[in-house]
Design an enzyme around this catalytic site. Structure first.
Site, mmCIF file in Angstrom:
data_model
loop_
_atom_site.group_PDB
_atom_site.id
_atom_site.type_symbol
_atom_site.label_atom_id
_atom_site.label_comp_id
_atom_site.label_asym_id
_atom_site.label_seq_id
_atom_site.Cartn_x
_atom_site.Cartn_y
_atom_site.Cartn_z
ATOM 1 N N GLY A 71 0.807 -1.213 0.000
ATOM 2 C CA GLY A 71 0.000 0.000 0.000
ATOM 3 C C GLY A 71 0.842 1.265 0.000
ATOM 4 O O GLY A 71 0.507 2.249 -0.678
ATOM 5 N N THR A 72 1.934 1.256 0.746
ATOM 6 C CA THR A 72 2.781 2.451 0.834
ATOM 7 C C THR A 72 3.329 2.813 -0.546
ATOM 8 O O THR A 72 3.289 3.980 -0.957
ATOM 9 C CB THR A 72 3.942 2.197 1.825
ATOM 10 O OG1 THR A 72 3.365 1.907 3.101
ATOM 11 C CG2 THR A 72 4.862 3.391 1.934
ATOM 12 N N ASN A 151 -8.178 3.687 8.620
ATOM 13 C CA ASN A 151 -7.573 2.554 9.326
ATOM 14 C C ASN A 151 -7.676 2.656 10.840
ATOM 15 O O ASN A 151 -7.583 1.654 11.533
ATOM 16 C CB ASN A 151 -6.101 2.402 8.921
ATOM 17 C CG ASN A 151 -5.340 3.711 8.955
ATOM 18 O OD1 ASN A 151 -5.747 4.674 8.311
ATOM 19 N ND2 ASN A 151 -4.267 3.760 9.707
ATOM 20 N N GLN A 179 -7.684 -0.439 3.462
ATOM 21 C CA GLN A 179 -8.508 -1.100 4.489
ATOM 22 C C GLN A 179 -9.862 -1.548 3.949
ATOM 23 O O GLN A 179 -10.515 -2.398 4.538
ATOM 24 C CB GLN A 179 -8.720 -0.163 5.693
ATOM 25 C CG GLN A 179 -7.465 0.152 6.483
ATOM 26 C CD GLN A 179 -6.916 -1.043 7.264
ATOM 27 O OE1 GLN A 179 -7.594 -2.053 7.479
ATOM 28 N NE2 GLN A 179 -5.668 -0.947 7.683
ATOM 29 N N SER A 199 -3.454 -3.240 -0.648
ATOM 30 C CA SER A 199 -2.357 -4.011 -0.058
ATOM 31 C C SER A 199 -2.863 -5.400 0.305
ATOM 32 O O SER A 199 -3.958 -5.533 0.862
ATOM 33 C CB SER A 199 -1.870 -3.285 1.202
ATOM 34 O OG SER A 199 -0.874 -4.028 1.835
ATOM 35 N N HIS A 201 -1.636 -7.694 2.508
ATOM 36 C CA HIS A 201 -1.512 -8.257 3.863
ATOM 37 C C HIS A 201 -2.614 -7.820 4.818
ATOM 38 O O HIS A 201 -2.712 -8.318 5.939
ATOM 39 C CB HIS A 201 -0.120 -7.978 4.456
ATOM 40 C CG HIS A 201 0.119 -6.575 4.917
ATOM 41 N ND1 HIS A 201 0.034 -6.221 6.239
ATOM 42 C CD2 HIS A 201 0.457 -5.452 4.251
ATOM 43 C CE1 HIS A 201 0.325 -4.933 6.360
ATOM 44 N NE2 HIS A 201 0.586 -4.438 5.163
ATOM 45 N N CYS A 325 1.847 1.891 12.272
ATOM 46 C CA CYS A 325 3.098 2.581 11.995
ATOM 47 C C CYS A 325 3.472 3.548 13.112
ATOM 48 O O CYS A 325 4.628 3.855 13.292
ATOM 49 C CB CYS A 325 2.992 3.337 10.671
ATOM 50 S SG CYS A 325 2.330 2.315 9.365
HETATM 51 C C1 LIG Z 1 -5.047 3.054 5.008
HETATM 52 C C2 LIG Z 1 -3.671 2.482 4.814
HETATM 53 N N1 LIG Z 1 -2.923 2.904 3.786
HETATM 54 C C3 LIG Z 1 -1.685 2.437 3.544
HETATM 55 C C4 LIG Z 1 -1.118 1.487 4.366
HETATM 56 C C5 LIG Z 1 0.250 0.970 4.052
HETATM 57 O O1 LIG Z 1 0.158 -0.302 3.459
HETATM 58 P P1 LIG Z 1 1.421 -1.300 3.447
HETATM 59 O O2 LIG Z 1 1.590 -1.786 4.860
HETATM 60 O O3 LIG Z 1 1.037 -2.403 2.505
HETATM 61 O O4 LIG Z 1 2.587 -0.538 2.957
HETATM 62 C C6 LIG Z 1 -1.856 1.029 5.481
HETATM 63 C C7 LIG Z 1 -1.241 0.085 6.441
HETATM 64 O O5 LIG Z 1 -1.345 0.262 7.650
HETATM 65 C C8 LIG Z 1 -3.179 1.527 5.709
HETATM 66 O O6 LIG Z 1 -3.912 1.120 6.740
#
Ligand SMILES: Cc1ncc(COP(=O)(O)O)c(C=O)c1O
Length: 380
Positions: A71-72, A151, A179, A199, A201, A325
């Site tokens: 996702g990042t 999230n 999410q 994402s 996971h 995070c």
């Molecule tokens: C809303 C949201 N965006 C982005 C991310 C980041 O995703 P990834 O962990 O796959 O990098 C997260 C993960 O916590 C998330 O909850």
């Protein structure tokens, strides 16, 4: 004491069927999807089948799915990619104060590079107001990035309405659906979404893979340079086993979405019941109806989140204070800050329960009892 995992929004256990898909692809498909020989073509076919299957889940075309490391990376690609590709048309970006840091920190970096960013406020339920989006739009707005579902508190944004609003504006519309994907119905065409991040996971797939949906012809600059994989939009050898496993996880999620949404609503009801029976004081945060079913954010007045989390962990209740995070440092949540303002008691006393695979009514009830016991002890 058994542990009860209630942190599925941070990351989720990998489903057995997904492990099987991952392992068998790893064992059987060893070709590089860019090689033109038989083994390479075989890997390409398997990769593209996974891509087609994922595309279908959001009503996209197969060629509009770009695999990323998660996702990042999808968020970063969407934001920097749009900003750099469209900077000659304008340098204004609209987002919200409650985005994931993958979005917020990307926007802050762009501000340091001379872009201008409007961070829209939200109401006390965590929703942006459509009229605020409308008022913030300018001639030089090149990107609107607003998350699908939050999230930390679960609030779902009016994505279809924002998409409709942007039909008459040239700005690119990105939404972070990390999410929401797998639980909420997403139709990128009906909702007029140009870019969308997912994402694996978060929905029982492997860590380290995600995708960016990029509408055909949407303008964005590549974020990774190297080979010409992913139609030159994301260099690097594709992770074929993870892509196959991701598609399997998405398949399972879509088959079970209705059942899961009902089950997760029931878990919320069970926790509320246990808190009421124990006569502890609590407040549920987020929107009452426009909410992701698996995220449940609760304030327990009089508790302090750090000692509360430690006590819960010792009691085998594994939750988080919000975004994974920021957990560990436990800074006050920027989401709760946007919803309730500076110095609000919610900032010190809220935790997030999140539900998923393996959780049962009995475990939810047990978690509710253990939580209530701790609250009673801490607030005395
Ligand atoms: C809303 C949201 N965006 C982005 C991310 C980041 O995703 P990834 O962990 O796959 O990098 C997260 C993960 O916590 C998330 O909850």
């Amino acid at each position: 004491m058994n542990t009860i995992y209630l942190d599925h929004a941070a990351t989720s256990p990998v489903a057995p069927e997904v492990i099987e898909a991952l392992a068998s692809t790893m064992a059987d498909i060893h070709g590089n999807a860019s090689s033109i020989h038989t083994d390479g073509r075989h890997a390409r076919k398997v990769l593209d089948d996974a891509r087609a299957s994922l595309a279908k889940k959001i009503n996209a075309k197969m060629t509009e799915i770009i695999f990323t490391s998660g996702g990042t990376e999808a968020d970063n690609t969407a934001i920097f990619g749009t900003a750099y590709a469209r900077k000659s048309e304008g340098k204004h970006i609209i987002t919200t104060q409650i985005e994931h840091h993958a979005v917020l920190h990307s926007c802050e970096k762009l501000e340091r590079e001379g872009f201008e960013v409007t961070y829209l406020p939200v109401d006390a339920t965590g929703r942006v107001r459509i009229q605020d989006v409308q008022q913030a739009l300018r001639e030089d707005t090149i990107l609107v990035t607003i998350m699908f579902g939050n999230n930390e508190v679960g609030t779902i944004q009016p994505i279809a309405e924002i998409g409709a609003l942007l039909r008459d504006h040239p700005a690119t519309f990105h939404t972070d659906a990390v999410q929401a994907f797998g639980l909420e119905a997403i139709d990128v065409q009906a909702m007029h979404i140009d870019l969308l991040s997912v994402s694996a996971h978060k929905m029982n797939g492997p860590k380290g893979i995600g995708f960016l949906y990029a509408k055909q012809d949407v303008k964005f600059a590549s974020f990774m340079y190297g080979g010409s994989q992913e139609k030159k939009r994301r260099a690097g050898t594709e992770n074929v086993p993870a892509a196959v496993a991701f598609a399997k996880a998405a398949e399972l999620a879509s088959e079970k979405a209705t059942m899961r949404n009902e089950q997760y609503k029931q878990f919320k009801a069970i926790l509320i019941e246990e808190f009421q029976v124990a006569e502890i004081s609590f407040q549920v945060n987020g929107h009452p109806t426009e909410t992701l079913s698996h995220v449940f954010n609760v304030t327990f007045p009089g508790t302090d989140v750090e000692s509360f989390l430690i006590n819960l962990d010792m009691a085998g209740v594994l939750v988080s204070s919000g975004s994974a995070c920021t957990a560990g440092t436990i800074d006050p949540s920027h989401v709760l800050l946007a919803m309730f303002g500076n110095d609000a008691p919610e900032l010190r006393s809220s935790i997030r329960f999140s539900f998923g695979l393996g959780l049962t009514d009995a475990l939810a009830r047990e978690a509710g009892k253990r939580t209530a016991e701790i609250v009673n002890r801490l607030v005395k």
